[in-house]
Design a protein around this motif. Structure first.
Motif, PDB file in Angstrom:
ATOM      1  N   PRO A  67     -72.862  72.664  46.393  1.00  0.00           N
ATOM      2  CA  PRO A  67     -74.089  72.274  45.487  1.00  0.00           C
ATOM      3  C   PRO A  67     -74.214  71.337  44.733  1.00  0.00           C
ATOM      4  O   PRO A  67     -73.169  70.535  44.346  1.00  0.00           O
ATOM      5  N   PRO A  68     -74.685  70.359  45.240  1.00  0.00           N
ATOM      6  CA  PRO A  68     -75.376  69.218  44.195  1.00  0.00           C
ATOM      7  C   PRO A  68     -74.256  68.717  43.087  1.00  0.00           C
ATOM      8  O   PRO A  68     -74.211  68.004  42.848  1.00  0.00           O
ATOM      9  N   HIS A  69     -74.852  70.233  41.978  1.00  0.00           N
ATOM     10  CA  HIS A  69     -74.189  70.475  40.688  1.00  0.00           C
ATOM     11  C   HIS A  69     -73.047  69.734  40.336  1.00  0.00           C
ATOM     12  O   HIS A  69     -72.437  69.453  39.071  1.00  0.00           O
ATOM     13  N   VAL A  70     -71.914  70.528  42.012  1.00  0.00           N
ATOM     14  CA  VAL A  70     -70.834  70.748  41.696  1.00  0.00           C
ATOM     15  C   VAL A  70     -70.335  69.346  41.662  1.00  0.00           C
ATOM     16  O   VAL A  70     -70.237  68.423  42.653  1.00  0.00           O
ATOM     17  N   SER A  71     -69.064  68.987  40.627  1.00  0.00           N
ATOM     18  CA  SER A  71     -68.486  67.832  40.484  1.00  0.00           C
ATOM     19  C   SER A  71     -66.916  68.097  42.003  1.00  0.00           C
ATOM     20  O   SER A  71     -66.006  68.615  42.382  1.00  0.00           O
ATOM     21  N   ARG A  72     -67.050  66.984  42.582  1.00  0.00           N
ATOM     22  CA  ARG A  72     -65.503  66.469  43.503  1.00  0.00           C
ATOM     23  C   ARG A  72     -64.431  65.925  43.311  1.00  0.00           C
ATOM     24  O   ARG A  72     -63.747  66.052  44.013  1.00  0.00           O
TER      25      ARG A  72
END
Length: 182
Positions: A67-72
């Protein structure tokens, strides 16, 4: 040993399990209670781990869709490790994820550390040389900061410890002491 020199991942590196990538054929129950065991029929494809305190990020194509809100930051995939060995004439293939609970240390990972509580298993493995076994026992016993914090699950033969440090180790200590005096 380094598992990935490029990312600085080494044995003993603290990580958090973020997700498990299950095999396509695995059937996971739709409702699971906290603490409930889920027996698997297939080995997972990979574990999604986050290296603690990592500053790097892998490119999106090297990770599963997130998901876009999860930091890589610090995320990486750990795939199963395969090892082959012989045991009493049998050829064995072992497939596993080389991870341990953060509170567990093997002898090599505990070197140089101190712990208030240590549980040590001093039973001698069948294939350990006397010198290597003595060193392993020394490391296990000497990690505890007090005798009250030391618990043995199994003991070794007394003679395994009485023989003392391997000669090559004693020679190296003497060499280092002579260098220090010089």
């Amino acid at each position: 040993s380094k598992k990935c020199a490029r990312l600085g991942l080494m044995n003993g590196c603290a990580c958090v399990l973020e997700d498990i990538l299950f095999h396509d054929k695995e059937v996971i129950p739709s409702r699971v209670e906290v603490g409930e065991l889920i027996p698997l029929k297939f080995l997972p494809v990979a574990l999604l781990l986050r290296a603690k305190d990592a500053t790097w990020e892998l490119p999106a194509e090297q990770l599963p869709p997130l998901p876009p809100h999860v930091s890589r930051q610090g995320l990486f995939l750990l795939r199963p490790h395969t090892a082959y060995f012989k045991y009493e004439g049998l050829h064995v293939k072992r497939v596993q994820f080389p991870v341990l609970d953060a509170s567990v240390r093997i002898v090599y990972g505990a070197q140089g550390e101190e712990y208030a509580a240590v549980v040590a298993d001093l039973d001698k493995p069948h294939d350990a040389s006397p010198d290597i076994f003595w060193l392993a026992c020394y490391v296990m016993i000497s990690r505890a900061t007090s005798l009250e914090g030391l618990l043995f699950t199994r003991l070794c033969e007394r003679t395994a410890l009485e023989k003392g440090a391997p000669p090559y180790l004693l020679q190296e200590v003497e060499r280092l002491l002579a260098l220090e005096k010089h």
